[in-house]
Structure formats: C-alpha cells, structure tokens
Design an enzyme around this catalytic site. Structure first.
Site, PDB file in Angstrom:
ATOM      1  CG  ASP A  11      73.382  34.553 -23.694  1.00 55.74           C
ATOM      2  OD1 ASP A  11      74.064  33.520 -23.607  1.00 55.74           O
ATOM      3  OD2 ASP A  11      72.308  34.704 -23.080  1.00 55.74           O
ATOM      4  CB  SER A  12      71.586  31.203 -26.239  1.00 57.43           C
ATOM      5  OG  SER A  12      71.444  31.259 -24.833  1.00 57.43           O
ATOM      6  CE1 TYR A  43      72.664  29.417 -29.602  1.00 58.72           C
ATOM      7  CE2 TYR A  43      74.733  30.314 -28.770  1.00 58.72           C
ATOM      8  CZ  TYR A  43      73.704  30.330 -29.702  1.00 58.72           C
ATOM      9  OH  TYR A  43      73.726  31.251 -30.719  1.00 58.72           O
ATOM     10  N   GLY A  44      72.692  25.294 -24.360  1.00 58.81           N
ATOM     11  CA  GLY A  44      73.210  24.306 -23.404  1.00 58.81           C
ATOM     12  C   GLY A  44      73.132  22.848 -23.840  1.00 58.81           C
ATOM     13  CB  CYS A  74      76.949  32.679 -24.239  1.00 60.02           C
ATOM     14  SG  CYS A  74      76.185  31.058 -24.292  1.00 60.02           S
ATOM     15  CG  ASN A  75      79.540  30.776 -18.597  1.00 58.79           C
ATOM     16  OD1 ASN A  75      80.580  30.702 -17.991  1.00 58.79           O
ATOM     17  ND2 ASN A  75      78.689  31.767 -18.406  1.00 58.79           N
ATOM     18  CD  GLU A 153      66.041  33.541 -22.481  1.00 58.99           C
ATOM     19  OE1 GLU A 153      65.199  34.149 -23.162  1.00 58.99           O
ATOM     20  OE2 GLU A 153      67.239  33.881 -22.451  1.00 58.99           O
ATOM     21  CB  CYS A 185      74.940  29.740 -16.922  1.00 60.16           C
ATOM     22  SG  CYS A 185      73.573  30.113 -18.059  1.00 60.16           S
ATOM     23  CB  THR A 186      75.658  35.111 -19.051  1.00 54.40           C
ATOM     24  OG1 THR A 186      75.099  34.451 -20.196  1.00 54.40           O
ATOM     25  CG2 THR A 186      77.158  35.209 -19.189  1.00 54.40           C
ATOM     26  CG  HIS A 187      70.272  32.684 -19.029  1.00 57.07           C
ATOM     27  ND1 HIS A 187      71.117  32.550 -20.102  1.00 57.07           N
ATOM     28  CD2 HIS A 187      69.045  32.987 -19.551  1.00 57.07           C
ATOM     29  CE1 HIS A 187      70.437  32.749 -21.213  1.00 57.07           C
ATOM     30  NE2 HIS A 187      69.175  33.009 -20.909  1.00 57.07           N
TER      31      HIS A 187
HETATM   32  N1  DGL Z   1      73.585  32.128 -21.113  1.00 57.10           N
HETATM   33  C1  DGL Z   1      74.115  30.904 -21.631  1.00 57.10           C
HETATM   34  C2  DGL Z   1      75.393  30.530 -20.889  1.00 57.10           C
HETATM   35  O1  DGL Z   1      76.036  31.369 -20.295  1.00 57.10           O
HETATM   36  C3  DGL Z   1      73.283  29.655 -21.581  1.00 57.10           C
HETATM   37  C4  DGL Z   1      71.900  29.548 -21.991  1.00 57.10           C
HETATM   38  C5  DGL Z   1      71.626  28.437 -22.976  1.00 57.10           C
HETATM   39  O2  DGL Z   1      71.565  27.241 -22.614  1.00 57.10           O
HETATM   40  O3  DGL Z   1      71.431  28.796 -24.125  1.00 57.10           O
HETATM   41  O4  DGL Z   1      75.774  29.384 -20.917  1.00 57.10           O
END
Ligand code: DGL
Length: 277
Positions: A11-12, A43-44, A74-75, A153, A185-187
């Site tokens: 993931d990011s 990453y978003g 990570c989505n 985060e 989103c996994t967060h």
């Molecule tokens: N956890 C990442 C996801 O599932 C997103 C976080 C990011 O923006 O890096 O999309």
C-alpha cells in the site's frame, strides 16, 4: 513446496495494514511481507501512470523475497491498472476492488450502494466498471474523500476534525438514501466508527480489507497454497520506503502487536534494505 512462503501485500502507507489484520485473523497460518510506500504517500492525487511505475518497483522488490502471492492492498493502485500488473508476475495477484463490490451486492436490499475512495480511485471509474459488469442497471453513488487518508496517517481519527470532515463528505449519501457503503480505500476501515456514526446504523459498511482477505483465502485454497501448519507472528516482515520508526510506531498501534520494520531504498536493480527498527 510453495506453501511455507509468505503472502506479500503493499500500500502507499499504513492503510494496507487493515488487510494484514484480516489476513492474520482469517488465515492464521500465513506469514506476510508488507511494503508501505510511505516516502511517496499519498497515491490518491497522483496520475495513474506514475502510480503504476511505483507499483512495478514495489512488485519487483517483493518478488526478490520468498513469496507465493501478491495482494495490492490499495484501491488507488488497483484502480490505476490491475491488468497491467498481471503482466508483471506469474504469482496469484489479488486487487481490492472486485471483492468489495461483490460483498456490497450481496448486502444491499434497496439496490442503492455508495462507494468512497481517494480521488484517483473515484475518478478512474474502476468501481463503476466492476459494478456495471456484476450488476448492470444498479445504481452506484460515489464520493472522493481525500482527507480521510491524511487523518489516518497522522493518527487523528478520533478528533472532532475527523467527525466534521466525515459529515461534509458523507452528506450527499444521506440525501440519496443508500443502504450499503463500500469503504473503497484500505485506510478507511480505520475510520469506520466515525463513518458509521455519521451514516447511522441502518447503513451497512463494506470493508475492502475483510473482503480481500476472504478472496485471498479462496484463491490460496483453490491453488493449494494455504499454509495450514505455520504461525504468522514473528516471521512476518514490514518494509517501508520512508523512515522505519514512524511507520513501526503507528503500525504496532494499529495491529496491536510488535513488528519488525525495515527501510528500503527502492532501486529496481539493487533494492537496498536499511536498518531494522
Ligand atoms: N490506501 C490507499 C487506497 O486504498 C490510499 C491512500 C493514498 O492516497 O495513498 O486507495
């Protein structure tokens, strides 16, 4: 035999740990190798092509380790190009989008489903594509919630600011009356309490983490790759591109256990693993 090898996830940042937690719960015999690209988080907002480039580097690094499967936890990375990544590996490769959609379709009574995710995920239309494929004609409402990952985060999930941001992002869903909401989103499972509070108890939340762990179990079972005799505890390892100590502190809090974290300087020819924290 491949069974003793680890399942790799990336993931990011810390978001993919929600998938790790579910893997530990649903597949207690497995050890995992995790990579968090904390130096290049988030990453978003990044262009898909750039995210794909990062993913290739991470996949190349993870495939230098003893692994038997790869989970894109990570989505945003999944949305940026699951099909491309499949060409980069012979290992089973599992993304987070389809499992979440399938679970939402099983759950919804009114056929009104919402999805929240990063800007990259929502703008890619990846959820819409899977939704159209699996449930043509059904409506999917979507909303980007970019600030959620920053709240997670920075360990600000329980604050009044988090509640305010959630109310702002989620109000359109209340107006249309969805009964199921995919945390795309996994967060976001780490914000589940506040999201549930804002949406109310009648809306069912779907965690992509839980569904992805279930899908991983199915894939491992089908391929005869399950490790039925192992334990995941001390043999799992965590790598990050940013400082290991910062990640380790938050990760231990989220997982509720001690971990070993290493910083890796990614460079496709010769990834350099630095000190352990
Ligand atoms: N956890 C990442 C996801 O599932 C997103 C976080 C990011 O923006 O890096 O999309």
């Amino acid at each position: 035999m491949e069974n003793h090898k680890a399942i790799a996830l990336f993931d990011s940042g810390v978001g993919g740990l929600t998938v790790v937690k579910e893997i530990f719960k649903q597949l207690p015999g497995e050890k995992i190798i995790y990579f968090g690209d904390t130096a290049r988080f988030p990453y978003g907002p990044r262009p898909h092509e750039q995210v794909r480039r990062f993913v290739y580097e991470i996949m190349d690094f993870l495939q230098t380790q003893e692994i038997k499967a790869l989970i894109i936890a990570c989505n945003s990375a999944t949305a940026a190009g699951l099909e491309y990544y499949k060409e980069r590996t012979v290992l089973p490769l599992i993304g987070v989008i389809e499992p979440g959609v399938r679970a939402a379709l099983k759950q919804t009574r009114k056929g009104k489903v919402g999805v929240i995710g990063t800007q990259g995920t929502i703008e890619s239309g990846a959820y819409q594509d899977v939704f159209r494929k699996l449930a043509p004609g059904m409506e999917l409402y979507s909303q980007a919630c970019p600030l959620f990952v920053l709240l997670v985060e920075n360990d600000l999930v329980g604050t009044p600011e988090a509640r305010r941001v959630a109310e702002e992002y989620l109000s359109p869903f209340k107006d249309v009356g969805i009964d199921t909401l995919i945390l795309g989103c996994t967060h976001y499972p780490l914000m589940a309490d506040v999201i549930q509070e804002v949406m109310g108890p009648e809306v069912q939340l779907i965690s992509s983490a839980e569904e992805t762990a279930r899908e991983t179990r199915d894939v491992m079972e089908k391929k005869g790759l399950l490790n039925l005799s192992g334990t995941n505890d001390s043999r799992s390892r965590f790598f990050v591109s940013g400082p290991a100590r910062t990640f380790k502190e938050l990760a231990e809090k989220l997982l509720g256990e001690r971990i070993k974290a290493f910083q890796v300087i990614l460079n496709s020819d010769n990834p350099l693993i630095q000190q352990q924290q």
